[in-house]
Design a protein around this motif. Sequence first.
Motif, mmCIF file in Angstrom:
data_model
loop_
_atom_site.group_PDB
_atom_site.id
_atom_site.type_symbol
_atom_site.label_atom_id
_atom_site.label_comp_id
_atom_site.label_asym_id
_atom_site.label_seq_id
_atom_site.Cartn_x
_atom_site.Cartn_y
_atom_site.Cartn_z
ATOM 1 N N TYR A 194 5.134 -11.461 -1.351
ATOM 2 C CA TYR A 194 6.181 -10.369 -1.774
ATOM 3 C C TYR A 194 5.622 -9.333 -2.510
ATOM 4 N N PRO A 223 5.650 -5.853 -0.168
ATOM 5 C CA PRO A 223 6.823 -5.116 -0.242
ATOM 6 C C PRO A 223 7.445 -4.599 -1.390
ATOM 7 N N GLN A 283 5.846 -1.218 -2.070
ATOM 8 C CA GLN A 283 6.486 -0.270 -1.374
ATOM 9 C C GLN A 283 7.907 0.130 -1.598
ATOM 10 N N LYS A 298 15.279 -1.582 10.136
ATOM 11 C CA LYS A 298 14.759 -2.574 9.011
ATOM 12 C C LYS A 298 15.475 -3.675 9.222
ATOM 13 N N TYR A 317 14.012 -7.548 10.086
ATOM 14 C CA TYR A 317 14.017 -8.384 9.037
ATOM 15 C C TYR A 317 14.844 -9.760 9.497
ATOM 16 N N TRP A 343 8.509 -13.261 7.194
ATOM 17 C CA TRP A 343 8.444 -12.259 6.421
ATOM 18 C C TRP A 343 7.353 -11.301 6.202
ATOM 19 N N GLN A 403 7.018 -7.598 7.755
ATOM 20 C CA GLN A 403 6.396 -6.338 6.813
ATOM 21 C C GLN A 403 5.448 -5.524 7.637
ATOM 22 N N ASN A 404 4.600 -6.366 8.241
ATOM 23 C CA ASN A 404 3.457 -5.504 9.240
ATOM 24 C C ASN A 404 4.268 -4.662 10.255
ATOM 25 N N MET A 443 7.126 -3.180 9.838
ATOM 26 C CA MET A 443 7.576 -2.103 8.967
ATOM 27 C C MET A 443 6.413 -1.317 8.759
ATOM 28 N N ASN A 444 5.386 -1.318 8.358
ATOM 29 C CA ASN A 444 4.350 -0.647 8.091
ATOM 30 C C ASN A 444 4.041 0.398 9.310
#
Length: 499
Positions: free
Chosen positions: A350, A353, A356, A372, A376, A407, A411-412, A414-415
């Motif tokens: 967590y 995220p 950010q 996004k 997810y 998760w 997140q990776n 999204m980066n």
Amino acid sequence: MSQIKKGALLNYVTIFLTNAVGLFITPFILHHIGKSEYGIWTAIGALVGSISILDLGLNNTVVRFVAKYKAEKDRKAEENFLATTMIIYMVISTIIVVLGFLFYDYIDSYFTKMNADEIKIAKTIFILLIFNLAIGLPGGSFNGICYAYEEFVFPKSVNIIRYIIRTITVVAVLTMGGKAIALVLVDTVYNLLFLLIEIYYVFFKLKVRFKLHEFNLRYLKQIFGYSVWIFVYGIVAQFQWQAGHIVLGNISYPEVLTIYAIGLTLGSYYGAFSSAITGVFLPRATQMTVNNATPKELTDMMIKIGRVSLIVLIYIFGGFILYGNQFINLWLGDSFYDSYVIALTIMAAYTIPLVQGFTGPLIEAKNKVAFKSIIYLIFLAIGTLLGYFMALKYSAIGMISGTVIGWVIAQNIMNVFYHKILGLNIFRFFKELFRKTLVSFLIIMIIGYFINFIPGSGWINFILKGSSYSIVFAFIMYKFGMIIFEKQLFSKVFMKIKR
């Protein structure tokens, strides 16, 4: 002080109160109702909570459109919109009740590890929670109306008062021998009572009216056009926090559900601390996106917010790594080691995220919410499925492991999205994020490890260790881990507390 500032202050009071009271009330409830009933209570709560996605994001939609019509002084459109929304809510509530009755007969066949008495308790709780949800979803619109009218103090104050009274009542009821069903009955009574208070305030203080002047499909398109991605976010949240309960409910005993619930509760507290910090900066961040700030300016702001949030988070994370197991043993007993592992796993996944958090308003301002949401949704669904298979062998820890894998992958991705599509310099973000803080944190953890050798046991020993760790963290991070802006910020906060 304005409504907005008072509302923000009350929001922080709510966060503190929820976490502080939660830490006190959880072992009290667990002691009085037992591991089995606690697991049933949380599992059925998660199951009914998953049905709450039928809200379809309407509460947020109410805030947006009522604020819009109020600003335009279009009273007729406001009345018509609210009446249309309430009709939709009535349909949703009817669907919830129907779904509740349909699933009621399948509770015993789904929760296969519960005995006959536990199934009876589960069914009673289920019916009560379905009723709460059926009245709670439409009732949430009255909160939304208050926010749209920029009346933040009343709903937040009511929420705080309700939480305090509810806690006192729960303690009294459990002391007199009440169990899980009694807890749900308490919540049902207060839900009805405070809903009536909010309805009175909206109708008689704000003078809001619900009146259907015309039923136009244009309103439905506007409502669902805005709420669809909020609805998808709701599904994502269910996979993130609720799906594990439901999956484990099918394959595990209630005691396992309790262990899982405790771990998730501690993980959610971790996020709340960060939200309290980033919430101070996010309005300014949102304003920057509206004013078309350059990618460099946005990256600078993301780094500034991220570093402040990271310092707070690694203080909690480091302390929990070192002394979290001792805390849980003292708090709940020595049979909750798996809860410690679950909470630690959530905190580890967590952290990035949370630091950010700036990207949230940026994505909304640039109208990139859909990507996004879909990413997810896909990977948390895969993570939940993976968690199911891992849970067959590793129980609650397997469930959270699968969820976290999905998760982290999301997140990776999204980066990459932040870097390629939004223009944020993610490489620079991580470089600046860990500059000075990472080395300082490693030194703190080494010293913290030796603090663990302080002899003794019990709460006094834990407080001594935690205090020593806090002093070491504050000194080393302030001296070596912070940049000038952060030193000034934390110094101001400390001086205000001191005064």
